[in-house]
Design an enzyme around this catalytic site. Structure first.
Site, short mmCIF file in Angstrom:
data_model
loop_
_atom_site.label_atom_id
_atom_site.label_comp_id
_atom_site.label_asym_id
_atom_site.label_seq_id
_atom_site.Cartn_x
_atom_site.Cartn_y
_atom_site.Cartn_z
N ASP A 18 12.37 37.72 28.52
CA ASP A 18 12.13 39.03 28.94
C ASP A 18 13.26 39.97 27.97
O ASP A 18 14.26 39.56 27.74
CB ASP A 18 12.47 39.21 30.27
CG ASP A 18 11.82 40.47 30.85
OD1 ASP A 18 11.03 41.21 30.17
OD2 ASP A 18 12.16 41.15 32.05
N TRP A 23 15.08 45.55 23.79
CA TRP A 23 15.85 45.43 22.54
C TRP A 23 15.28 46.19 21.46
O TRP A 23 16.04 46.94 20.54
CB TRP A 23 15.33 43.79 22.05
CG TRP A 23 16.53 43.56 21.02
CD1 TRP A 23 17.46 42.88 20.93
CD2 TRP A 23 15.82 43.33 19.73
NE1 TRP A 23 17.73 42.44 19.70
CE2 TRP A 23 16.67 42.76 18.80
CE3 TRP A 23 14.54 43.90 19.12
CZ2 TRP A 23 16.52 42.43 17.42
CZ3 TRP A 23 14.41 43.82 17.61
CH2 TRP A 23 15.41 42.96 16.93
N ARG A 31 7.72 48.54 20.36
CA ARG A 31 7.93 47.41 21.20
C ARG A 31 7.34 46.16 20.54
O ARG A 31 7.88 45.09 20.84
CB ARG A 31 6.92 47.69 22.35
CG ARG A 31 7.42 48.81 23.41
CD ARG A 31 6.77 48.90 24.66
NE ARG A 31 6.81 47.65 25.44
CZ ARG A 31 7.83 47.34 26.22
NH1 ARG A 31 8.66 48.16 26.59
NH2 ARG A 31 7.64 46.19 26.95
N HIS A 35 8.81 42.04 20.25
CA HIS A 35 8.10 40.88 20.61
C HIS A 35 8.25 39.77 19.27
O HIS A 35 8.30 38.82 19.46
CB HIS A 35 6.56 40.98 21.01
CG HIS A 35 6.48 41.95 22.07
ND1 HIS A 35 7.01 41.66 23.08
CD2 HIS A 35 5.73 43.01 22.47
CE1 HIS A 35 6.91 42.33 24.27
NE2 HIS A 35 6.00 43.23 23.82
N THR A 64 -0.22 36.78 33.47
CA THR A 64 -1.65 37.45 34.03
C THR A 64 -1.54 38.86 34.25
O THR A 64 -2.42 39.68 34.33
CB THR A 64 -2.17 36.66 35.19
OG1 THR A 64 -1.00 36.58 36.27
CG2 THR A 64 -2.41 35.40 34.99
N TRP A 67 -1.53 42.13 31.05
CA TRP A 67 -2.88 42.57 30.46
C TRP A 67 -2.80 44.20 30.85
O TRP A 67 -3.54 44.82 30.25
CB TRP A 67 -4.12 42.12 31.14
CG TRP A 67 -4.44 40.74 30.71
CD1 TRP A 67 -4.01 39.59 31.53
CD2 TRP A 67 -4.80 40.29 29.24
NE1 TRP A 67 -4.50 38.40 30.82
CE2 TRP A 67 -4.84 38.83 29.49
CE3 TRP A 67 -5.11 40.70 28.11
CZ2 TRP A 67 -5.14 37.95 28.55
CZ3 TRP A 67 -5.38 39.82 27.17
CH2 TRP A 67 -5.52 38.40 27.38
N LEU A 128 11.36 17.08 22.04
CA LEU A 128 11.05 18.17 23.08
C LEU A 128 9.62 18.31 23.45
O LEU A 128 8.86 18.56 22.59
CB LEU A 128 11.98 19.36 22.57
CG LEU A 128 11.74 20.52 23.60
CD1 LEU A 128 12.41 20.51 24.86
CD2 LEU A 128 11.89 21.90 22.85
C1 IPE Z 1 7.84 38.57 32.78
O1 IPE Z 1 8.25 39.81 32.20
C2 IPE Z 1 6.60 37.96 31.89
C3 IPE Z 1 7.18 37.29 30.52
C4 IPE Z 1 8.48 37.40 30.27
C5 IPE Z 1 5.94 37.01 29.67
P1 IPE Z 1 7.73 41.22 32.84
O2 IPE Z 1 8.44 42.11 31.82
O3 IPE Z 1 6.37 41.07 32.49
O4 IPE Z 1 8.02 41.35 34.08
P2 IPE Z 1 8.19 42.54 35.12
O5 IPE Z 1 7.05 43.30 35.08
O6 IPE Z 1 9.24 43.20 34.62
O7 IPE Z 1 8.65 41.96 36.63
C1 IPE Z 2 8.92 40.11 27.65
O1 IPE Z 2 9.59 41.37 26.98
C2 IPE Z 2 7.62 39.86 26.74
C3 IPE Z 2 6.55 39.89 27.37
C4 IPE Z 2 6.38 40.38 28.63
C5 IPE Z 2 5.23 39.58 26.63
P1 IPE Z 2 9.09 42.78 27.63
O2 IPE Z 2 8.03 43.16 26.75
O3 IPE Z 2 8.75 42.58 28.98
O4 IPE Z 2 10.54 43.54 27.54
P2 IPE Z 2 11.03 44.65 28.44
O5 IPE Z 2 11.23 44.29 29.91
O6 IPE Z 2 9.98 45.88 28.26
O7 IPE Z 2 12.33 45.19 27.69
MG MG Z 3 9.72 42.99 30.70
#
Ligand code: IPE
Ligand code: IPE
Ligand code: MG
Length: 233
Positions: A18, A23, A31, A35, A64, A67, A128
């Site tokens: 996360d 970042w 964004r 990623h 999930t 989306w 791994l």
């Molecule tokens: C959890 O992060 C999912 C992944 C890292 C793939 P999110 O950014 O979706 O979680 P919330 O919404 O802050 O709980």
């Molecule tokens: C996690 O990073 C990656 C996914 C959920 C796909 P985020 O996209 O949730 O990053 P923040 O939480 O918005 O910084």
């Molecule tokens: Mg996040």
């Protein structure tokens, strides 16, 4: 249940990757650039886990619930996943075995095919085992397991914790010993909710693309110093 392997190394580390969006924002980037940086970092961390002898690494890549994000972001994440899968031969060379957990049924066809190819091509790797959670949700996983058990006509007396575990995406994977969440959030966000019953948690403010092997070392050091009782004394 006891962690009795040599020098108390975690056998299975799970990471909620996360903080990619924040970042990117800090750098004035879109964004999806976050990623891309997160994906690059995942490759580095997976190689490092392989190097230090971790048996299983599970990473949360797409939930999930993800989306709900704008289509452009979801499409960007799917493209990054495609690039990763096309490049997966490089991980196979490193002796890393790839496995995907989550509901694949709704993913684009080409991605489903690339996943099967990556799993087949790496099936004989002995290093791994890297499990990528894509369109994964812990509640969705349990719902699917219950449906499958009913579909099979399982008598209620046969329902045990072990049988439910056997019907999850993670069947045959030991429960995670250590769950790491960077980015300053203190929640599971629907990740491995059944499997984490006795996991140790490690949180940090570092955003995922900045999370380096030295940070993983610190998490492992802390883990080793913990006293896991599993309800005993
Ligand atoms: C959890 O992060 C999912 C992944 C890292 C793939 P999110 O950014 O979706 O979680 P919330 O919404 O802050 O709980
Ligand atoms: C996690 O990073 C990656 C996914 C959920 C796909 P985020 O996209 O949730 O990053 P923040 O939480 O918005 O910084
Ligand atoms: Mg996040």
């Amino acid at each position: 249940m006891e962690n009795n392997n040599q020098n108390n190394m975690p056998r299975h580390i799970a990471i909620i990757m996360d903080g990619n969006g924040r970042w990117a924002k800090k750098r004035g980037l879109p964004r999806n650039a976050g990623h891309a940086a997160g994906s690059k970092n995942f490759k580095e961390i997976a190689k490092y886990c392989n190097k230090i002898g971790i048996e299983h690494l599970t990473v949360y890549a797409f939930s999930t619930e993800n989306w709900r994000r704008p289509k452009s972001e979801v499409d960007g994440i799917m493209n990054i996943l495609r690039d990763y899968l096309k490049d997966s031969k490089n991980y196979i060379k490193e002796n890393i075995k790839l496995d995907f957990i989550g509901d694949r049924s709704v993913l684009p066809e080409d991605i489903k095919e690339l996943m099967i190819t990556a799993e087949n091509d790496s099936a004989n790797a002995t290093g791994l085992v890297c499990h990528l959670a894509i369109n994964y949700g812990g509640r969705d996983e349990i719902v699917n397991a219950v449906r499958a058990l009913i579909e099979k006509g399982t008598p209620k007396t046969e329902i045990t914790e072990q049988l439910i575990s056997d019907f999850l995406y993670t069947a045959n994977i030991p429960d995670p010993d250590l769950i790491i969440r960077p980015s300053g959030e203190y929640r599971l966000s629907n990740f491995l909710i059944w499997q984490s019953a006795y996991s140790e948690f490690w949180f940090s403010d570092i955003l995922w693309p900045d999370f380096k092997p030295k940070d993983l070392d610190k998490a492992i050091e802390d883990f080793k110093a913990r006293n896991r009782r599993f309800g005993g004394v």
